[in-house]
Structure formats: C-alpha cells, structure tokens
Design a protein around this motif. Structure first.
Motif, PDB file in Angstrom:
ATOM      1  N   TRP A 178       0.763  -1.171  -0.053  1.00 48.84           N
ATOM      2  CA  TRP A 178       0.076   0.014   0.190  1.00 48.84           C
ATOM      3  C   TRP A 178       0.944   1.149   0.058  1.00 48.84           C
ATOM      4  O   TRP A 178       2.045   1.139  -0.367  1.00 48.84           O
ATOM      5  CB  TRP A 178      -1.210  -0.077   1.092  1.00 48.84           C
ATOM      6  CG  TRP A 178      -2.158   0.899   1.085  1.00 48.84           C
ATOM      7  CD1 TRP A 178      -2.916   1.211  -0.076  1.00 48.84           C
ATOM      8  CD2 TRP A 178      -2.764   1.838   2.081  1.00 48.84           C
ATOM      9  NE1 TRP A 178      -3.779   2.250   0.208  1.00 48.84           N
ATOM     10  CE2 TRP A 178      -3.758   2.328   1.231  1.00 48.84           C
ATOM     11  CE3 TRP A 178      -2.443   1.901   3.386  1.00 48.84           C
ATOM     12  CZ2 TRP A 178      -4.466   3.309   2.229  1.00 48.84           C
ATOM     13  CZ3 TRP A 178      -3.293   2.860   4.127  1.00 48.84           C
ATOM     14  CH2 TRP A 178      -4.297   3.474   3.371  1.00 48.84           C
ATOM     15  N   VAL A 179       0.311   2.329   0.525  1.00 49.01           N
ATOM     16  CA  VAL A 179       0.981   3.647   0.304  1.00 49.01           C
ATOM     17  C   VAL A 179       2.256   3.942   1.449  1.00 49.01           C
ATOM     18  O   VAL A 179       2.620   4.970   1.174  1.00 49.01           O
ATOM     19  CB  VAL A 179       0.109   4.833   0.249  1.00 49.01           C
ATOM     20  CG1 VAL A 179      -1.003   4.825  -0.949  1.00 49.01           C
ATOM     21  CG2 VAL A 179      -0.602   4.982   1.688  1.00 49.01           C
ATOM     22  N   MET A 180       2.136   3.062   2.416  1.00 48.25           N
ATOM     23  CA  MET A 180       3.432   3.293   3.214  1.00 48.25           C
ATOM     24  C   MET A 180       3.846   1.779   3.597  1.00 48.25           C
ATOM     25  O   MET A 180       3.242   0.960   3.617  1.00 48.25           O
ATOM     26  CB  MET A 180       3.020   4.046   4.700  1.00 48.25           C
ATOM     27  CG  MET A 180       1.881   3.206   5.360  1.00 48.25           C
ATOM     28  SD  MET A 180       1.278   4.152   6.644  1.00 48.25           S
ATOM     29  CE  MET A 180       0.234   2.951   7.353  1.00 48.25           C
ATOM     30  N   LYS A 237      -3.896  -4.815   5.607  1.00 54.30           N
ATOM     31  CA  LYS A 237      -3.043  -5.586   6.485  1.00 54.30           C
ATOM     32  C   LYS A 237      -1.839  -4.414   6.765  1.00 54.30           C
ATOM     33  O   LYS A 237      -1.157  -3.964   6.252  1.00 54.30           O
ATOM     34  CB  LYS A 237      -2.598  -6.680   5.899  1.00 54.30           C
ATOM     35  CG  LYS A 237      -1.401  -7.985   6.654  1.00 54.30           C
ATOM     36  CD  LYS A 237      -1.225  -8.867   5.692  1.00 54.30           C
ATOM     37  CE  LYS A 237      -0.341  -9.797   6.380  1.00 54.30           C
ATOM     38  NZ  LYS A 237       0.156 -10.666   5.418  1.00 54.30           N
ATOM     39  N   VAL A 238      -1.485  -4.504   8.295  1.00 51.76           N
ATOM     40  CA  VAL A 238      -0.625  -3.775   8.757  1.00 51.76           C
ATOM     41  C   VAL A 238       0.564  -4.722   9.634  1.00 51.76           C
ATOM     42  O   VAL A 238       0.012  -5.418  10.514  1.00 51.76           O
ATOM     43  CB  VAL A 238      -1.151  -2.468   9.670  1.00 51.76           C
ATOM     44  CG1 VAL A 238      -0.191  -1.928  10.370  1.00 51.76           C
ATOM     45  CG2 VAL A 238      -2.203  -1.918   8.982  1.00 51.76           C
ATOM     46  N   ASP A 239       1.660  -4.417   9.341  1.00 52.50           N
ATOM     47  CA  ASP A 239       2.688  -5.264   9.993  1.00 52.50           C
ATOM     48  C   ASP A 239       2.844  -4.779  11.368  1.00 52.50           C
ATOM     49  O   ASP A 239       2.534  -3.469  11.780  1.00 52.50           O
ATOM     50  CB  ASP A 239       4.192  -5.069   9.321  1.00 52.50           C
ATOM     51  CG  ASP A 239       4.186  -5.894   8.023  1.00 52.50           C
ATOM     52  OD1 ASP A 239       3.532  -6.920   7.703  1.00 52.50           O
ATOM     53  OD2 ASP A 239       5.134  -5.410   7.343  1.00 52.50           O
ATOM     54  N   PRO A 240       3.312  -5.639  12.339  1.00 51.44           N
ATOM     55  CA  PRO A 240       3.671  -5.293  13.646  1.00 51.44           C
ATOM     56  C   PRO A 240       4.442  -4.178  13.814  1.00 51.44           C
ATOM     57  O   PRO A 240       5.453  -3.860  13.081  1.00 51.44           O
ATOM     58  CB  PRO A 240       4.040  -6.409  14.263  1.00 51.44           C
ATOM     59  CG  PRO A 240       3.821  -7.711  13.587  1.00 51.44           C
ATOM     60  CD  PRO A 240       3.608  -7.018  12.214  1.00 51.44           C
ATOM     61  N   MET A 276      -6.202   4.174  -5.655  1.00 50.61           N
ATOM     62  CA  MET A 276      -6.254   2.968  -5.352  1.00 50.61           C
ATOM     63  C   MET A 276      -6.410   1.859  -6.482  1.00 50.61           C
ATOM     64  O   MET A 276      -5.900   0.796  -6.534  1.00 50.61           O
ATOM     65  CB  MET A 276      -7.425   2.779  -4.041  1.00 50.61           C
ATOM     66  CG  MET A 276      -7.328   3.660  -2.827  1.00 50.61           C
ATOM     67  SD  MET A 276      -5.745   2.899  -1.979  1.00 50.61           S
ATOM     68  CE  MET A 276      -6.421   1.261  -1.722  1.00 50.61           C
ATOM     69  N   LEU A 277      -7.227   2.349  -7.418  1.00 52.60           N
ATOM     70  CA  LEU A 277      -7.387   1.547  -8.431  1.00 52.60           C
ATOM     71  C   LEU A 277      -6.168   1.692  -9.347  1.00 52.60           C
ATOM     72  O   LEU A 277      -5.705   0.414  -9.955  1.00 52.60           O
ATOM     73  CB  LEU A 277      -8.746   2.163  -9.348  1.00 52.60           C
ATOM     74  CG  LEU A 277      -9.102   1.308 -10.460  1.00 52.60           C
ATOM     75  CD1 LEU A 277      -9.573  -0.090  -9.924  1.00 52.60           C
ATOM     76  CD2 LEU A 277     -10.178   1.933 -11.388  1.00 52.60           C
ATOM     77  N   LYS A 278      -5.381   2.532  -9.414  1.00 50.77           N
ATOM     78  CA  LYS A 278      -4.340   2.459 -10.074  1.00 50.77           C
ATOM     79  C   LYS A 278      -3.167   1.539  -9.454  1.00 50.77           C
ATOM     80  O   LYS A 278      -2.509   0.797 -10.322  1.00 50.77           O
ATOM     81  CB  LYS A 278      -3.694   3.898 -10.495  1.00 50.77           C
ATOM     82  CG  LYS A 278      -4.281   4.836 -11.312  1.00 50.77           C
ATOM     83  CD  LYS A 278      -3.569   5.936 -11.497  1.00 50.77           C
ATOM     84  CE  LYS A 278      -4.477   7.048 -12.386  1.00 50.77           C
ATOM     85  NZ  LYS A 278      -4.057   8.407 -12.700  1.00 50.77           N
ATOM     86  N   LEU A 279      -3.161   1.795  -8.073  1.00 46.22           N
ATOM     87  CA  LEU A 279      -2.055   0.658  -7.724  1.00 46.22           C
ATOM     88  C   LEU A 279      -2.658  -0.661  -7.573  1.00 46.22           C
ATOM     89  O   LEU A 279      -1.685  -1.652  -7.768  1.00 46.22           O
ATOM     90  CB  LEU A 279      -2.115   1.078  -5.911  1.00 46.22           C
ATOM     91  CG  LEU A 279      -1.642   2.312  -5.546  1.00 46.22           C
ATOM     92  CD1 LEU A 279      -2.003   2.792  -3.965  1.00 46.22           C
ATOM     93  CD2 LEU A 279      -0.171   2.323  -5.626  1.00 46.22           C
ATOM     94  N   ALA A 280      -3.981  -1.031  -7.667  1.00 45.89           N
ATOM     95  CA  ALA A 280      -4.368  -2.150  -7.915  1.00 45.89           C
ATOM     96  C   ALA A 280      -3.959  -2.823  -9.338  1.00 45.89           C
ATOM     97  O   ALA A 280      -3.531  -3.882  -9.630  1.00 45.89           O
ATOM     98  CB  ALA A 280      -5.883  -2.588  -7.749  1.00 45.89           C
ATOM     99  N   GLU A 281      -4.271  -1.912 -10.235  1.00 44.80           N
ATOM    100  CA  GLU A 281      -4.070  -2.411 -11.792  1.00 44.80           C
ATOM    101  C   GLU A 281      -2.550  -2.364 -12.096  1.00 44.80           C
ATOM    102  O   GLU A 281      -2.201  -3.369 -12.711  1.00 44.80           O
ATOM    103  CB  GLU A 281      -4.590  -1.053 -12.672  1.00 44.80           C
ATOM    104  CG  GLU A 281      -6.142  -1.093 -12.773  1.00 44.80           C
ATOM    105  CD  GLU A 281      -6.547   0.297 -13.506  1.00 44.80           C
ATOM    106  OE1 GLU A 281      -8.040   0.107 -13.589  1.00 44.80           O
ATOM    107  OE2 GLU A 281      -5.859   1.154 -13.533  1.00 44.80           O
ATOM    108  N   ALA A 282      -1.654  -1.390 -11.340  1.00 48.58           N
ATOM    109  CA  ALA A 282      -0.187  -1.761 -11.419  1.00 48.58           C
ATOM    110  C   ALA A 282       0.332  -3.169 -10.933  1.00 48.58           C
ATOM    111  O   ALA A 282       1.247  -3.728 -11.458  1.00 48.58           O
ATOM    112  CB  ALA A 282       0.393  -0.543 -10.700  1.00 48.58           C
ATOM    113  N   ASN A 283      -0.463  -3.585 -10.173  1.00 42.42           N
ATOM    114  CA  ASN A 283       0.090  -5.071  -9.507  1.00 42.42           C
ATOM    115  C   ASN A 283      -0.829  -6.110  -9.927  1.00 42.42           C
ATOM    116  O   ASN A 283      -0.718  -7.377  -9.462  1.00 42.42           O
ATOM    117  CB  ASN A 283      -0.182  -5.017  -8.075  1.00 42.42           C
ATOM    118  CG  ASN A 283       1.068  -3.999  -7.516  1.00 42.42           C
ATOM    119  OD1 ASN A 283       1.978  -4.487  -7.241  1.00 42.42           O
ATOM    120  ND2 ASN A 283       0.705  -2.676  -7.061  1.00 42.42           N
TER     121      ASN A 283
END
Length: 162
Positions: A35-37, A59-62, A142-149
C-alpha cells in the motif's frame, strides 16, 4: 394520511451510476499488494468515483505507525485480527469496530499488527509536519495501485455517467 402517486419522470431514465465487477470474489485468491506506506498491504474491493472513497482489506505489519492523516469523508473499520489504536488507553482489537468522522486527523499505531475491513467515504489526506496536505489517497489512486499490481479485475467500480 393521503397517498401520493409517484409518476414516471424522464429523469428516471438517466443512468447515473454503473456497477462493474463480480458479485462475489474469493479474496483468498487475491494477493496482498503493497500500500502507500511501508509495512502496509491491501486488497482493493470497490471504488466509488462519486465520493472518492473505496473499500479494502488492509493488513498492517507489527509495530507500524501510520503518518498523520486526515479523513476528507468518514471512514469505518472492522478489525478482523490484531489491533491498533489512536490513543493508547483506547485500543481496538479483533472483533472491534470504529467509525472515524470526516475531518478526523490522527496517527494510528499497530503494535501487534492487524487486518481490517475498511471503508472510506471520501479520500484520505496525508499531512506534512506543518499541517499541509502532502498526498491524497482516493479511489483513482487505489485503482491505479491495484491495476499496476495486476489485482484489479475483481474490483467493483461505481462511476458517474458512464
């Protein structure tokens, strides 16, 4: 009490929105996408061009602390596993729900990590240290990130006038 009949209006024939995508999606077949961070991943579920909002699994890592951000519209989240908090004395855990009002500005922390179902009813704005807006996360990004992946074919898209 009187009843009023609703007549047919030519405006009723105007198609204001379209729904694209499948009715049901097996999310276990959709991979987590960065995601973005750092330390965050998402599975995009739907985007709404009318509001700029979107829904996703996040989903966020500990140990991840998000940057300070503002909600342009409200947001809702249901914690599927793990937990996070805005204030240490008011944590949310698996099975908890939170509603964030539009205009909220905060910096959540997830010591043990978490997975949540989140719905934004408008964009998110990443804040610079001086309080100015440094980045905007909206439905289009968000859609661009999903499409790029390569993980956007299942995403429900609510779009205007198309």
């Amino acid at each position: 009490m009187t009843s009023t009949a609703i007549g047919h209006s030519p405006a009723a024939d105007i198609d204001l929105t379209h729904r694209h995508g499948k009715d049901f999606v097996n999310l276990s077949a959709v991979p987590w996408t960065p995601w973005v961070m750092d330390g965050t991943y998402f599975k995009l579920l739907a985007v709404n061009e009318l509001s700029g909002g979107f829904s996703m699994l996040l989903k966020v890592d500990p140990g991840v602390q998000a940057p300070v951000h503002a909600h342009i519209g409200s947001a809702e989240a249901y914690l599927v596993e793990g937990g996070f908090y805005y204030e240490e004395d008011d944590p949310g855990y698996e099975g908890y729900y939170t509603y964030e009002r539009g205009g909220s500005v905060h910096q959540p922390v997830s010591p043990q990590g978490c997975v949540m179902f989140a719905v934004t009813h408008g964009p998110l704005a990443g804040c610079n240290p001086d309080g100015s807006i440094g980045a905007v996360v909206d439905c289009r990004l968000m859609l661009k990130l999903a499409e790029a992946n390569g993980v956007a074919s299942h995403v429900v898209q609510i779009v205007s006038g198309r």
